[in-house]
Motif scaffolding. Structure first.
Motif, PDB file in Angstrom:
ATOM      1  N   ASN A  25      -0.948  -1.493  -4.192  1.00  0.00           N
ATOM      2  CA  ASN A  25      -0.423  -2.726  -3.203  1.00  0.00           C
ATOM      3  C   ASN A  25      -0.928  -3.796  -3.192  1.00  0.00           C
ATOM      4  O   ASN A  25      -2.350  -3.648  -1.848  1.00  0.00           O
ATOM      5  CB  ASN A  25       0.027  -2.276  -1.820  1.00  0.00           C
ATOM      6  CG  ASN A  25       0.791  -2.365  -1.125  1.00  0.00           C
ATOM      7  OD1 ASN A  25       1.076  -3.591  -1.481  1.00  0.00           O
ATOM      8  ND2 ASN A  25       0.528  -2.059   0.554  1.00  0.00           N
ATOM      9  N   ARG A  78       4.602  -6.226  -0.317  1.00  0.00           N
ATOM     10  CA  ARG A  78       5.199  -6.675  -1.933  1.00  0.00           C
ATOM     11  C   ARG A  78       6.853  -7.007  -2.053  1.00  0.00           C
ATOM     12  O   ARG A  78       6.886  -7.732  -2.557  1.00  0.00           O
ATOM     13  CB  ARG A  78       6.006  -5.203  -1.420  1.00  0.00           C
ATOM     14  CG  ARG A  78       4.809  -4.308  -2.268  1.00  0.00           C
ATOM     15  CD  ARG A  78       5.059  -3.231  -3.593  1.00  0.00           C
ATOM     16  NE  ARG A  78       3.786  -1.961  -3.268  1.00  0.00           N
ATOM     17  CZ  ARG A  78       3.185  -2.095  -3.945  1.00  0.00           C
ATOM     18  NH1 ARG A  78       3.504  -2.484  -5.220  1.00  0.00           N
ATOM     19  NH2 ARG A  78       2.766  -0.965  -4.339  1.00  0.00           N
ATOM     20  N   ALA A  90      10.796  -6.626  -5.724  1.00  0.00           N
ATOM     21  CA  ALA A  90      10.394  -5.436  -4.887  1.00  0.00           C
ATOM     22  C   ALA A  90      12.176  -4.716  -3.681  1.00  0.00           C
ATOM     23  O   ALA A  90      12.075  -3.744  -3.335  1.00  0.00           O
ATOM     24  CB  ALA A  90       9.441  -5.536  -3.445  1.00  0.00           C
TER      25      ALA A  90
END
Length: 414
Positions: A25, A78, A90
């Motif tokens: 992430n 994201r 995403a």
């Protein structure tokens, strides 16, 4: 004693969180904080459980437990990795998860902010930024436009009361010092005056962060409701079951006032309130009482007490007056037999709360699998499944089958 009973439309699920499971992430504030020096994080999240790639198999596992709900978070970092730029990839990914839930008979419970935010947002001061509510609401609107028509419940924030709760945890002073040093290092590395995050917070920022998250919750809820007025929206709170022996009532009530009551009163205007319970704490006239000799302890060093769930749920309802979702409940322990023995009496207590008039709409066990537990890294074990750190293979623990069998008993019609 009659078997515990639950409403026919009760949501039985497990809960997970994006940063703790997905891995890589890299555009998030938490990833940035993990990688500065010094850092309060004991480990870097890295690939986590590789959930970004393995999500379909994870949904199969959830369905295989006989559940009908799955709580997960959408990662703002994201969806909006650069301010004002939204990632179709995403959004496609999270839409696929929602549709994958529906295909498996799982109601998607979506958390819009599970502690983490975009790196750029933290560089603006996070929830201290006057524009934070508008920015968060805009992101929620983008998510709703993509797949909001197919989700079951919307949770704006996960545990916004956790910073205040931790002030009662008697943590050593070096933890607060290291948190402050982490934010200072991040501010310098990012080239900004104040790099701030929702899960690493200094005490002097508490009032401003609380005000920012409050306004963001209200703005996000309005945005979500504009797109789908019938979608139940709420927030989830960290809640111990705080009880008092004679003489300890004043201490217990002060903690409740400082940690929960502000948010519970805010939740009174919502459709439900999420309760996230892991322990019961007993207070006497001089403060927290130690665990009784010989008690079974959790990873936090407090007594494993299944009845804590009932107490936390009853208090939440007494103050907020809205239906309750148990959005997280579990036990941190490497000994899965403790977890396996803990689930049924906990659910019996929850059934008692329902019988006594508390409207509880669902229960999500935390968590599906052992994962990245924030500043504590990969040490704590709360999962119903183990995860191999090299292959990411998921292996069911005995507690998972206990939960499966209990849900089958409670859902005879399924």
């Amino acid at each position: 004693m009659p078997a515990a009973s639950f409403p026919a439309d009760f949501l039985w699920g497990v809960a997970t969180a994006g940063h703790q499971n997905e891995g890589d992430n890299v555009t998030s504030d938490t990833w940035f904080l993990e990688n500065v020096t010094p850092t309060v994080f004991q480990a870097r999240s890295g690939k986590a459980t590789n959930g970004w790639e393995l999500w379909e198999g994870d949904l199969d596992i959830v369905a295989g437990l006989g559940l009908n709900a799955y709580r997960f978070s959408v990662e703002w970092a994201r969806v909006e990795p650069v301010e004002g730029e939204f990632s179709s990839e995403a959004l496609d990914h999270y839409e696929a998860i929602v549709d994958g839930c529906r295909a498996r008979g799982l109601a998607p419970i979506v958390t819009f902010n599970h502690f983490t935010s975009p790196h750029w947002f933290a560089g603006r001061g996070a929830w201290l930024d006057p524009e934070a509510p508008e920015l968060f609401a805009r992101y929620c609107g983008v998510v709703m436009d993509r797949f909001g028509d197919r989700i079951e419940l919307g949770v704006t924030f996960n545990e916004p009361d956790l910073p205040e709760m931790l002030t009662w945890a008697d943590l050593p002073s070096f933890v607060a010092d290291l948190e402050r040093a982490t934010l200072a290092a991040a501010s310098e590395a990012a080239g900004v005056e104040r790099y701030r995050a929702g899960n690493v917070m200094t005490r002097e920022d508490f009032p401003g962060m609380r005000a920012g998250m409050t306004a963001a919750h209200v703005a996000a809820k309005a945005t979500i409701k504009q797109r789908r007025a019938d979608l139940p929206v709420g927030l989830s709170l960290a809640m111990c079951d705080d009880v008092a022996v004679p003489g300890g009532e004043a201490v217990r009530d002060r903690k409740r006032a400082e940690v929960y009551d502000y948010w519970l009163r805010l939740a009174a205007d919502d459709d439900f309130v999420g309760v996230q319970n892991y322990e019961r704490l007993v207070y006497g006239p001089d403060g927290l009482l130690p665990a009784p000799e010989g008690a079974v302890l959790n990873g936090m060093g407090t007594t494993v007490d299944p009845d804590s769930l009932r107490g936390a749920v009853e208090y939440a309802y007494a103050v907020a007056g809205v239906p309750v979702l148990v959005s997280e409940h579990g036990v941190s322990t490497p000994d899965d037999s403790i977890r396996a023995d803990f689930i049924e009496p906990s659910l019996d207590g929850l059934a008692q709360a329902i019988a006594d008039g508390v409207p509880v709409i669902g229960y999500c066990h935390w968590t599906l699998m052992d994962n990245f537990e924030w500043i504590f890294g990969y040490g704590p074990r709360l999962g119903l499944h183990e995860v191999d750190p090299e292959t990411f293979a998921r292996t069911e623990k005995p507690s998972a089958d206990v939960y499966r069998q209990l849900v089958a008993r409670y859902r005879p019609e399924a």
